[in-house]
Design a protein around this motif. Structure first.
Motif, PDB file in Angstrom:
ATOM      1  N   MET A  97     -11.719 -31.244 -30.764  1.00 28.27           N
ATOM      2  CA  MET A  97     -10.769 -30.145 -31.044  1.00 28.27           C
ATOM      3  C   MET A  97     -11.894 -28.686 -31.142  1.00 28.27           C
ATOM      4  O   MET A  97     -11.367 -27.838 -30.751  1.00 28.27           O
ATOM      5  N   VAL A  98     -12.877 -28.752 -31.815  1.00 27.74           N
ATOM      6  CA  VAL A  98     -13.765 -27.736 -32.021  1.00 27.74           C
ATOM      7  C   VAL A  98     -14.192 -27.314 -30.513  1.00 27.74           C
ATOM      8  O   VAL A  98     -14.253 -26.071 -30.064  1.00 27.74           O
ATOM      9  N   LEU A  99     -14.914 -28.243 -29.702  1.00 24.10           N
ATOM     10  CA  LEU A  99     -15.187 -27.757 -28.414  1.00 24.10           C
ATOM     11  C   LEU A  99     -13.959 -27.222 -27.540  1.00 24.10           C
ATOM     12  O   LEU A  99     -14.357 -26.149 -26.990  1.00 24.10           O
ATOM     13  N   ILE A 100     -12.915 -27.741 -27.715  1.00 24.79           N
ATOM     14  CA  ILE A 100     -11.883 -27.263 -26.907  1.00 24.79           C
ATOM     15  C   ILE A 100     -11.340 -25.797 -27.548  1.00 24.79           C
ATOM     16  O   ILE A 100     -11.122 -24.955 -26.729  1.00 24.79           O
TER      17      ILE A 100
ATOM     18  N   ARG B  14      -1.801 -27.336 -31.327  1.00 20.82           N
ATOM     19  CA  ARG B  14      -2.784 -27.398 -29.998  1.00 20.82           C
ATOM     20  C   ARG B  14      -3.336 -28.762 -29.637  1.00 20.82           C
ATOM     21  O   ARG B  14      -3.416 -28.977 -28.413  1.00 20.82           O
ATOM     22  N   HIS B  15      -3.626 -29.492 -30.362  1.00 21.24           N
ATOM     23  CA  HIS B  15      -4.165 -30.809 -30.018  1.00 21.24           C
ATOM     24  C   HIS B  15      -3.340 -32.305 -30.557  1.00 21.24           C
ATOM     25  O   HIS B  15      -3.890 -32.778 -31.598  1.00 21.24           O
ATOM     26  N   PRO B  16      -2.142 -32.335 -30.184  1.00 22.42           N
ATOM     27  CA  PRO B  16      -1.604 -33.381 -30.865  1.00 22.42           C
ATOM     28  C   PRO B  16      -2.074 -34.657 -30.562  1.00 22.42           C
ATOM     29  O   PRO B  16      -1.980 -35.450 -31.541  1.00 22.42           O
ATOM     30  N   MET B  17      -2.764 -35.114 -29.658  1.00 23.22           N
ATOM     31  CA  MET B  17      -3.281 -36.163 -29.185  1.00 23.22           C
ATOM     32  C   MET B  17      -4.434 -36.574 -30.161  1.00 23.22           C
ATOM     33  O   MET B  17      -4.786 -37.641 -30.621  1.00 23.22           O
TER      34      MET B  17
ATOM     35  N   LYS C 268      -3.505 -21.365 -24.184  1.00 26.48           N
ATOM     36  CA  LYS C 268      -2.364 -21.089 -23.382  1.00 26.48           C
ATOM     37  C   LYS C 268      -1.150 -22.028 -23.503  1.00 26.48           C
ATOM     38  O   LYS C 268      -1.176 -23.124 -23.199  1.00 26.48           O
ATOM     39  N   LYS C 269      -0.309 -21.520 -24.612  1.00 28.06           N
ATOM     40  CA  LYS C 269       0.663 -22.504 -24.972  1.00 28.06           C
ATOM     41  C   LYS C 269       1.694 -22.837 -23.966  1.00 28.06           C
ATOM     42  O   LYS C 269       1.703 -21.774 -22.959  1.00 28.06           O
ATOM     43  N   PRO C 270       2.166 -24.106 -24.138  1.00 26.55           N
ATOM     44  CA  PRO C 270       2.870 -24.587 -22.904  1.00 26.55           C
ATOM     45  C   PRO C 270       4.386 -24.113 -23.377  1.00 26.55           C
ATOM     46  O   PRO C 270       4.504 -23.414 -24.228  1.00 26.55           O
TER      47      PRO C 270
ATOM     48  N   LYS D 114     -16.545 -33.733 -19.881  1.00 26.22           N
ATOM     49  CA  LYS D 114     -15.798 -32.603 -19.441  1.00 26.22           C
ATOM     50  C   LYS D 114     -16.027 -31.392 -20.206  1.00 26.22           C
ATOM     51  O   LYS D 114     -15.632 -30.189 -19.675  1.00 26.22           O
ATOM     52  N   ARG D 115     -16.249 -31.709 -21.578  1.00 22.23           N
ATOM     53  CA  ARG D 115     -16.625 -30.368 -22.452  1.00 22.23           C
ATOM     54  C   ARG D 115     -17.714 -29.978 -22.440  1.00 22.23           C
ATOM     55  O   ARG D 115     -17.993 -28.842 -22.245  1.00 22.23           O
TER      56      ARG D 115
END
Length: 185
Positions: A134-137, A96-99, A144-146, A18-19
Motif C-alpha cells: 500500500m505504501v509503495l503504491i 484505494r486498496h480493497p484487496m 485515479k479513482k475508478p 512490479k513495484r
C-alpha cells in the motif's frame, strides 16, 4: 519452517517486483506475467505445505478467549473486500486498496487466534507485505479513482463472499479447525 519461509518469499518477491522493478514495462510482457503468476502459485503451495509441516509448537502468545468470533467477523469483511473490484461494489471508488486491506484484515484475523511461531511468521509476514505494498503504491502517484460501482455489484459481492466464506469454513472444519467454536485450542 524453511519451506514456509521460501513460500512466503515466493509470494512477496513476485508481488513486489512490479513495484520495485526498474523496468516496469517488463510486466506487460505475457511471459513475465505468466512467470510471476507461476512463482506466486508455487509460493502458496509451499506456504501450505510448510505451515502444515511445522507441527505443534509452543505458543508465543495465547489468544484471548472468544477471539474466534472476532476472527470470523474480520474474515467476512476481508473476503468482501477482496471482491470489491471484481464485483464493482459501491466501495470501488472509496477504498484505494480493497484487496490489500482485505489481506491485512485476513492476517490480523488469523493472528488473533493463532499464537504459534509458524502462524506469526506467515500471517505477520503477509500482513506486513500488504502494508508495504500500500505504501509503495501510494508513493507511485495519485489515485485515479475508478468509475463508481453499483448496489448490484454489492449484492453480487455479498453472495460471492458468503459462498467463499462457506467453502473456506468447510475446508477448515475438514482440516480439524472449526472456525465456529469461538475459542481455539
Amino acid at each position: 519452517m524453511t519451506i514456509l519461509i521460501l513460500g512466503i518469499l515466493l509470494w512477496v518477491l513476485p508481488h513486489m517486483f512490479k513495484r520495485l522493478a526498474p523496468r516496469r514495462h517488463l510486466m506487460l510482457m505475457p511471459q513475465v506475467r505468466s512467470m510471476v503468476a507461476g512463482l506466486v502459485a508455487v509460493g502458496v503451495v509451499l506456504m501450505v505445505i510448510g505451515y502444515r509441516m511445522t507441527g505443534p509448537q509452543a505458543n508465543l502468545y495465547d489468544p484471548l478467549p472468544g477471539m474466534g468470533h472476532a476472527n470470523n467477523t474480520l474474515m467476512l469483511i476481508s473476503i468482501y473486500l477482496f471482491g470489491v473490484s471484481g464485483a464493482r461494489s459501491v466501495l470501488i471508488d472509496k477504498i484505494r486498496h480493497p484487496m490489500l486491506t482485505g489481506m491485512l484484515l485476513w492476517a490480523v484475523a488469523h493472528l488473533l487466534v493463532n499464537g504459534d511461531p509458524a502462524s506469526v511468521v506467515m500471517f505477520g509476514s503477509l500482513g506486513v507485505w500488504a502494508v508495504v505494498e500500500m505504501v509503495l503504491i501510494n508513493r507511485a502517484g495519485p489515485w485515479k479513482k475508478p468509475k463508481p460501482g453499483s448496489f448490484t455489484g454489492d449484492i453480487k459481492n455479498l453472495i460471492g463472499t458468503l459462498l467463499i466464506y462457506g467453502i473456506i469454513a468447510w475446508i477448515h472444519i475438514k482440516l480439524g479447525h472449526n472456525p465456529f467454536l469461538g475459542t481455539y485450542p
